[in-house]
Design an enzyme around this catalytic site. Structure first.
Site, PDB file in Angstrom:
ATOM      1  CG  HIS A 288       1.783   3.123  16.705  1.00 43.75           C
ATOM      2  ND1 HIS A 288       0.554   2.923  17.710  1.00 43.75           N
ATOM      3  CD2 HIS A 288       1.736   4.975  17.119  1.00 43.75           C
ATOM      4  CE1 HIS A 288       0.134   4.025  18.109  1.00 43.75           C
ATOM      5  NE2 HIS A 288       0.730   4.962  17.589  1.00 43.75           N
ATOM      6  CD  GLU A 289       4.457   7.049  15.943  1.00 41.32           C
ATOM      7  OE1 GLU A 289       3.626   8.299  15.461  1.00 41.32           O
ATOM      8  OE2 GLU A 289       4.439   6.966  17.180  1.00 41.32           O
TER       9      GLU A 289
ATOM     10  CG  HIS B 292      -0.238   8.020  13.976  1.00 40.83           C
ATOM     11  ND1 HIS B 292      -1.626   8.348  14.560  1.00 40.83           N
ATOM     12  CD2 HIS B 292       0.328   7.472  14.852  1.00 40.83           C
ATOM     13  CE1 HIS B 292      -1.578   8.077  15.624  1.00 40.83           C
ATOM     14  NE2 HIS B 292      -0.435   7.609  15.991  1.00 40.83           N
TER      15      HIS B 292
ATOM     16  CD  GLU C 283      -2.938   6.862  19.004  1.00 43.34           C
ATOM     17  OE1 GLU C 283      -2.619   5.618  19.236  1.00 43.34           O
ATOM     18  OE2 GLU C 283      -1.945   7.617  18.727  1.00 43.34           O
TER      19      GLU C 283
HETATM   20 ZN    ZN Z   1      -0.051   7.146  18.207  1.00 43.66          ZN
END
Ligand code: ZN
Length: 500
Positions: free
Chosen positions: A266-267, A270, A296
């Site tokens: 997830h990170e 980003h 997101e």
């Molecule tokens: Zn996030």
């Protein structure tokens, strides 16, 4: 170059420096700084914030900005300069209506409030956080009222800070659809998924091995270690100083295999977004991701759509087993895929699976609206919270730490932020259906060719930074603006397949 824009540059550079310093302090507070340091750091942040404010909000900048917005002058600017002017106007309008004294006092409050929240959470006591929360909400209401023109809905103003272009009206419709379609669907799927066995996930997984594997998988999906670092914090997050200096964190638990893996992916999503912004935008006002929702969408695209698919794990699952032969030898790829996708309604948002996650956001959205429509007493928040959890997810938080105090956002004054998570998931699903049409998506994943997918995202979203808004990017890429229908379709297809 426009002479007037040239005069603006020293202000922009100062803004950039203060902004970078503030981001770095935030990163440091969450990762390395000791608790003893917090109070003195809060003082530093207070001074820097004030300088930041005066750098942007002053008569010189206002004059230059007005001249640059003049049609004739504006035409002399490059596209990037025009985007910088638009962004400066946005920031200017956000800040100029707030009296500097109040802005400074608010920043000082926010610098301390996270600590107060963390202690209250540790003590499972909403009462301990209540006075601070009330103060924050009062400031947010006051600031929103300063900015509100013609009696605009206060919540719309909060949304503008995270999701420019999105209005309460549109989100009401989006969340209403989610509620109607997903609440009954989830009940049905959860019952069927009950038989999925994922006991393996809570066996013992040595943290050091987890660190190694998570670092590897971040690199596998495209985290560029020449442009970013990975540290540890209580809650994983990513921040960026610029596209050549991106900071992300992770968090490891001995008895949870998947938490750190999916946080890492997830990170990394980003981080990849920030790292892939074109160098022309480095250290400018438009050198970051365009909105929280778009951000997101990228993290969730990597975490859920790519990272929780069988095609993604096919070439790399053996590597995971090699790291944990004792724990995973008996777990087949099929069982692992079912395990990482198993929906289990729970009280904690960050532990939620992909299917029940949007209901956590729905609850926060409804509560934030109640707060800013001034329809409830802040004292009653824990009760309201718990009732909604019972109603939508069928669970009851054990205490305030597991309920109303679980998220840091409100302690940081971030009201209006939560909807971005759901908007992001919906954008991710929309992009997914589009990409499946134009490239052999599953095949790329099975071949371990994440690069092809990542480069498409870079060329159609990442590289633009903030020079185009969310809907412009979506429209340019797939000839359609934000459309939540794909999200519900995606969840229904995926989870129906999973349990049948
Ligand atoms: Zn996030």
């Amino acid at each position: 170059m426009s002479k007037i824009f040239e005069k603006l540059i020293p202000f922009l550079e100062k803004e950039m420096a203060f902004h970078t310093a503030l981001n770095l302090f935030e990163w440091d507070s969450e990762t390395l700084a000791l608790e003893e340091a917090m109070e003195s750091t809060a003082k530093v942040i207070e001074v820097l914030s004030e300088e930041y404010f005066h750098t942007l909000i002053n008569p010189d900048v206002e004059k230059l900005l007005k001249k640059l917005e003049d049609e004739k002058e504006n035409r002399l600017l490059t596209e990037i300069e025009q985007a910088i002017v638009r962004q400066l106007r946005r920031l200017y309008d956000q800040l100029q209506l707030i009296p500097p004294k109040e802005y400074k006092a608010y920043q000082a409050l926010i610098a301390k409030s996270t600590n107060i929240w963390a202690k209250a959470r540790e003590n499972k006591s909403f009462q301990e956080f209540l006075p601070t929360l009330k103060e924050i909400i009062e400031y947010k209401k006051k600031f929103a009222k300063y900015r509100s023109k013609s009696n605009k809905n206060l919540y719309d103003i909060l949304l503008e800070d995270y999701e420019p272009g999105f209005k309460t009206e549109q989100l009401d419709c989006f969340f209403e659809q989610l509620k109607e379609e997903l609440v009954p669907f989830i009940k049905e799927i959860v019952k069927k998924a009950d038989k999925i066995d994922k006991v393996y996930n809570t066996l013992e997984y040595e943290k050091e091995v987890q660190r190694g594997f998570c670092r590897w998988i971040s690199g596998y999906v495209g985290f560029n270690f020449n442009r970013g670092v990975i540290a540890e914090s209580q809650h994983p997050f990513t921040t960026n100083l610029h596209n050549h200096d991106v900071r992300m964190t992770n968090h490891f638990e001995e008895h949870n295999l998947e938490a750190a893996i999916f946080s890492a992916i997830h990170e990394s999503g980003h981080a990849i977004y920030e790292m892939n912004i074109t160098d022309e935008l480095t250290q400018t006002l438009v050198g970051g991701g365009v909105s929280m929702g778009m951000h997101e969408s990228q993290s969730r695209f990597f975490e859920n759509i790519i990272g929780k698919s069988k095609a993604f794990w096919k070439p790399i699952y053996q590597k995971l087993i090699d790291n944990y032969p004792k724990q995973l030898r008996q777990v087949s790829l099929e069982q692992f895929i079912q395990g990482i996708n198993k929906p289990v309604p729970g009280a904690i948002r960050i532990d939620a699976d992909e299917l029940t996650y949007p209901l956590h956001i729905l609850i926060r959205y409804e509560i934030e609206k109640l707060i800013f429509e001034e329809k409830i007493k802040i004292e009653d928040l824990p009760d309201i919270w718990n009732k909604k959890y019972k109603q939508y997810l069928g669970v009851e938080p054990e205490d305030d730490a597991e309920g109303i105090l679980q998220d840091v956002h409100w302690a940081g004054g971030d009201f209006g932020y939560f909807p971005s998570y759901a908007i992001g998931s919906a954008i991710a699903a929309q992009i997914y259906y589009h990409m499946k049409k134009i490239m052999p998506f599953e095949q790329y994943l099975e071949e371990g060719n994440i690069t092809a997918i990542r480069e498409y995202l870079r060329d159609h979203i990442h590289k633009y930074g903030m020079t185009k808004n969310t809907n412009e990017l979506l429209k340019q890429m797939m000839n359609e603006e934000f459309n939540p229908k794909y999200y519900i379709k995606y969840l229904k297809e995926k989870y129906t397949n999973l349990v049948n």
